[in-house]
Design a protein around this motif. Sequence first.
Motif, PDB file in Angstrom:
ATOM      1  N   ARG A 126      11.916  27.477  -7.184  1.00  0.00           N
ATOM      2  CA  ARG A 126      13.356  27.280  -7.405  1.00  0.00           C
ATOM      3  C   ARG A 126      13.637  25.896  -7.993  1.00  0.00           C
ATOM      4  O   ARG A 126      14.520  25.743  -8.844  1.00  0.00           O
ATOM      5  CB  ARG A 126      14.126  27.473  -6.095  1.00  0.00           C
ATOM      6  CG  ARG A 126      14.087  28.904  -5.568  1.00  0.00           C
ATOM      7  CD  ARG A 126      15.113  29.140  -4.472  1.00  0.00           C
ATOM      8  NE  ARG A 126      14.855  28.371  -3.275  1.00  0.00           N
ATOM      9  CZ  ARG A 126      14.135  28.796  -2.245  1.00  0.00           C
ATOM     10  NH1 ARG A 126      13.558  29.993  -2.282  1.00  0.00           N
ATOM     11  NH2 ARG A 126      13.964  28.046  -1.171  1.00  0.00           N
ATOM     12  N   ARG A 127      12.873  24.893  -7.566  1.00  0.00           N
ATOM     13  CA  ARG A 127      13.051  23.546  -8.122  1.00  0.00           C
ATOM     14  C   ARG A 127      12.752  23.547  -9.622  1.00  0.00           C
ATOM     15  O   ARG A 127      13.443  22.890 -10.404  1.00  0.00           O
ATOM     16  CB  ARG A 127      12.126  22.555  -7.406  1.00  0.00           C
ATOM     17  CG  ARG A 127      12.424  22.356  -5.931  1.00  0.00           C
ATOM     18  CD  ARG A 127      11.378  21.456  -5.276  1.00  0.00           C
ATOM     19  NE  ARG A 127      11.251  21.725  -3.855  1.00  0.00           N
ATOM     20  CZ  ARG A 127      10.358  21.149  -3.060  1.00  0.00           C
ATOM     21  NH1 ARG A 127       9.508  20.254  -3.554  1.00  0.00           N
ATOM     22  NH2 ARG A 127      10.299  21.457  -1.772  1.00  0.00           N
ATOM     23  N   LEU A 128      11.718  24.275 -10.016  1.00  0.00           N
ATOM     24  CA  LEU A 128      11.389  24.372 -11.444  1.00  0.00           C
ATOM     25  C   LEU A 128      12.512  25.048 -12.222  1.00  0.00           C
ATOM     26  O   LEU A 128      12.868  24.621 -13.323  1.00  0.00           O
ATOM     27  CB  LEU A 128      10.078  25.143 -11.623  1.00  0.00           C
ATOM     28  CG  LEU A 128       8.805  24.364 -11.273  1.00  0.00           C
ATOM     29  CD1 LEU A 128       7.641  25.316 -11.050  1.00  0.00           C
ATOM     30  CD2 LEU A 128       8.467  23.364 -12.378  1.00  0.00           C
ATOM     31  N   SER A 291       8.592  14.053 -10.358  1.00  0.00           N
ATOM     32  CA  SER A 291       9.297  13.602 -11.565  1.00  0.00           C
ATOM     33  C   SER A 291       8.325  13.506 -12.736  1.00  0.00           C
ATOM     34  O   SER A 291       8.670  13.846 -13.881  1.00  0.00           O
ATOM     35  CB  SER A 291       9.994  12.267 -11.318  1.00  0.00           C
ATOM     36  OG  SER A 291       9.066  11.217 -11.111  1.00  0.00           O
ATOM     37  N   ARG A 292       7.117  13.062 -12.473  1.00  0.00           N
ATOM     38  CA  ARG A 292       6.098  13.015 -13.521  1.00  0.00           C
ATOM     39  C   ARG A 292       5.745  14.429 -13.997  1.00  0.00           C
ATOM     40  O   ARG A 292       5.542  14.669 -15.196  1.00  0.00           O
ATOM     41  CB  ARG A 292       4.843  12.313 -12.995  1.00  0.00           C
ATOM     42  CG  ARG A 292       4.991  10.808 -12.862  1.00  0.00           C
ATOM     43  CD  ARG A 292       3.826  10.195 -12.092  1.00  0.00           C
ATOM     44  NE  ARG A 292       3.803   8.736 -12.219  1.00  0.00           N
ATOM     45  CZ  ARG A 292       3.053   7.932 -11.469  1.00  0.00           C
ATOM     46  NH1 ARG A 292       2.256   8.445 -10.537  1.00  0.00           N
ATOM     47  NH2 ARG A 292       3.082   6.618 -11.655  1.00  0.00           N
ATOM     48  N   THR A 293       5.658  15.348 -13.056  1.00  0.00           N
ATOM     49  CA  THR A 293       5.322  16.734 -13.392  1.00  0.00           C
ATOM     50  C   THR A 293       6.387  17.356 -14.283  1.00  0.00           C
ATOM     51  O   THR A 293       6.066  18.003 -15.293  1.00  0.00           O
ATOM     52  CB  THR A 293       5.156  17.554 -12.101  1.00  0.00           C
ATOM     53  OG1 THR A 293       4.061  17.015 -11.341  1.00  0.00           O
ATOM     54  CG2 THR A 293       4.897  19.013 -12.397  1.00  0.00           C
ATOM     55  N   ILE A 294       7.639  17.179 -13.919  1.00  0.00           N
ATOM     56  CA  ILE A 294       8.734  17.752 -14.716  1.00  0.00           C
ATOM     57  C   ILE A 294       8.749  17.144 -16.115  1.00  0.00           C
ATOM     58  O   ILE A 294       8.896  17.858 -17.120  1.00  0.00           O
ATOM     59  CB  ILE A 294      10.084  17.531 -14.004  1.00  0.00           C
ATOM     60  CG1 ILE A 294      10.129  18.331 -12.688  1.00  0.00           C
ATOM     61  CG2 ILE A 294      11.235  17.938 -14.912  1.00  0.00           C
ATOM     62  CD1 ILE A 294       9.961  19.833 -12.839  1.00  0.00           C
ATOM     63  N   ALA A 295       8.587  15.831 -16.203  1.00  0.00           N
ATOM     64  CA  ALA A 295       8.567  15.180 -17.520  1.00  0.00           C
ATOM     65  C   ALA A 295       7.393  15.685 -18.355  1.00  0.00           C
ATOM     66  O   ALA A 295       7.519  15.895 -19.573  1.00  0.00           O
ATOM     67  CB  ALA A 295       8.489  13.664 -17.348  1.00  0.00           C
ATOM     68  N   PHE A 296       6.258  15.891 -17.721  1.00  0.00           N
ATOM     69  CA  PHE A 296       5.063  16.391 -18.399  1.00  0.00           C
ATOM     70  C   PHE A 296       5.307  17.790 -18.960  1.00  0.00           C
ATOM     71  O   PHE A 296       4.987  18.073 -20.127  1.00  0.00           O
ATOM     72  CB  PHE A 296       3.914  16.394 -17.394  1.00  0.00           C
ATOM     73  CG  PHE A 296       2.595  16.894 -17.914  1.00  0.00           C
ATOM     74  CD1 PHE A 296       1.801  16.108 -18.740  1.00  0.00           C
ATOM     75  CD2 PHE A 296       2.127  18.138 -17.542  1.00  0.00           C
ATOM     76  CE1 PHE A 296       0.568  16.561 -19.187  1.00  0.00           C
ATOM     77  CE2 PHE A 296       0.895  18.597 -17.985  1.00  0.00           C
ATOM     78  CZ  PHE A 296       0.114  17.810 -18.814  1.00  0.00           C
ATOM     79  N   PHE A 297       5.889  18.654 -18.153  1.00  0.00           N
ATOM     80  CA  PHE A 297       6.188  20.006 -18.627  1.00  0.00           C
ATOM     81  C   PHE A 297       7.230  19.981 -19.753  1.00  0.00           C
ATOM     82  O   PHE A 297       7.100  20.712 -20.745  1.00  0.00           O
ATOM     83  CB  PHE A 297       6.675  20.885 -17.481  1.00  0.00           C
ATOM     84  CG  PHE A 297       5.582  21.403 -16.580  1.00  0.00           C
ATOM     85  CD1 PHE A 297       4.321  21.680 -17.075  1.00  0.00           C
ATOM     86  CD2 PHE A 297       5.816  21.631 -15.234  1.00  0.00           C
ATOM     87  CE1 PHE A 297       3.310  22.165 -16.256  1.00  0.00           C
ATOM     88  CE2 PHE A 297       4.825  22.108 -14.408  1.00  0.00           C
ATOM     89  CZ  PHE A 297       3.563  22.385 -14.911  1.00  0.00           C
ATOM     90  N   LYS A 298       8.232  19.160 -19.613  1.00  0.00           N
ATOM     91  CA  LYS A 298       9.250  19.103 -20.667  1.00  0.00           C
ATOM     92  C   LYS A 298       8.650  18.581 -21.976  1.00  0.00           C
ATOM     93  O   LYS A 298       9.048  19.012 -23.073  1.00  0.00           O
ATOM     94  CB  LYS A 298      10.419  18.224 -20.215  1.00  0.00           C
ATOM     95  CG  LYS A 298      11.275  18.896 -19.141  1.00  0.00           C
ATOM     96  CD  LYS A 298      12.484  18.087 -18.754  1.00  0.00           C
ATOM     97  CE  LYS A 298      13.350  18.862 -17.759  1.00  0.00           C
ATOM     98  NZ  LYS A 298      14.546  18.101 -17.326  1.00  0.00           N
TER      99      LYS A 298
END
Length: 303
Positions: A126-128, A291-298
């Motif tokens: 859900r966070r993703l 936060s690093r993970t989300i930025a990496f995916f984006k």
Amino acid sequence: MEHQPPKHLNSSSIPQEAFDWYDEYAHGDIDRRTFLSKLGTLGMAGLSLSVITGALIPNYALAEQVSFNDPDITASYLEFDSPAGYGKGRGYFVVPKGISQDNPAPVVLVAHENRGLNPYIKDVARRLAKEGFVAFAPDALFPIGGYPGNDDEGRAMQKTLDGSKIEKDFMSAAVMLKQHSLSSGKLGMVGFCYGGYLTNTLAAFMPNTLDAGVPFYGTPATSHLKQIRGPLMLHFAALDKRVNATWPDYERNLKENKVNYTAYTYPNANHGFHNDSTARYQKDSAELAWSRTIAFFKQHLAA
């Protein structure tokens, strides 16, 4: 939403031996009776065995950061075919508001620990979705009834399954998700513990399918390492001796094969530091890693 470990205990309140023993217990190296017996030898002033145990064992009432009723997402379940695995799989499918066949989004496969699709992993999905990704979290236990509602039973159930078939189920889920009508065609994967191993495995066995992988404290695949292309972002806990012992050889392989990777080790963090349902949770490290993970995916899943 602010999260605290159960009973207000945190990593600084509990001796490191307790975390090490819990890691052994959670990964099947010792049984529950031995784990509790070892905890009973600590004699921590003012803390009963039940309080310590309650802090270490997940309390999923504490782990919800995004409600399944959140208006920005739609959560449901989705089945998929897995002829090379257990025949059919099922997982938790979360779609951001506004996503459609005419407006697809990058997709992220979420891989659980060694105990099935528990509430924490659902919340990660859900966070993703709140960040704009279509997320899918398969349940490896689906062929034998699904996650049973508690981790002890889930762990025992998962030990009865054929690991190679679980891997094939997740590979089938990856293909299904990447080809889904709501997918932009870009696939990421994030996994925790055993799910970190699965992320490393798909990176090795499916380099043309997986566009970006983020294993949290996961051991490497045992073969096909030369096929890995990345990019990978790997998160490690400084106090996680078991997983960290596998990293030097893995990193050497990544360097030899010129894989695009970034690795972070979080100080004073234990295995499972991202899981906010136990005292292993380390808020600052977990939020930084996420936060690093989300930025990496984006960065890597942009159309």
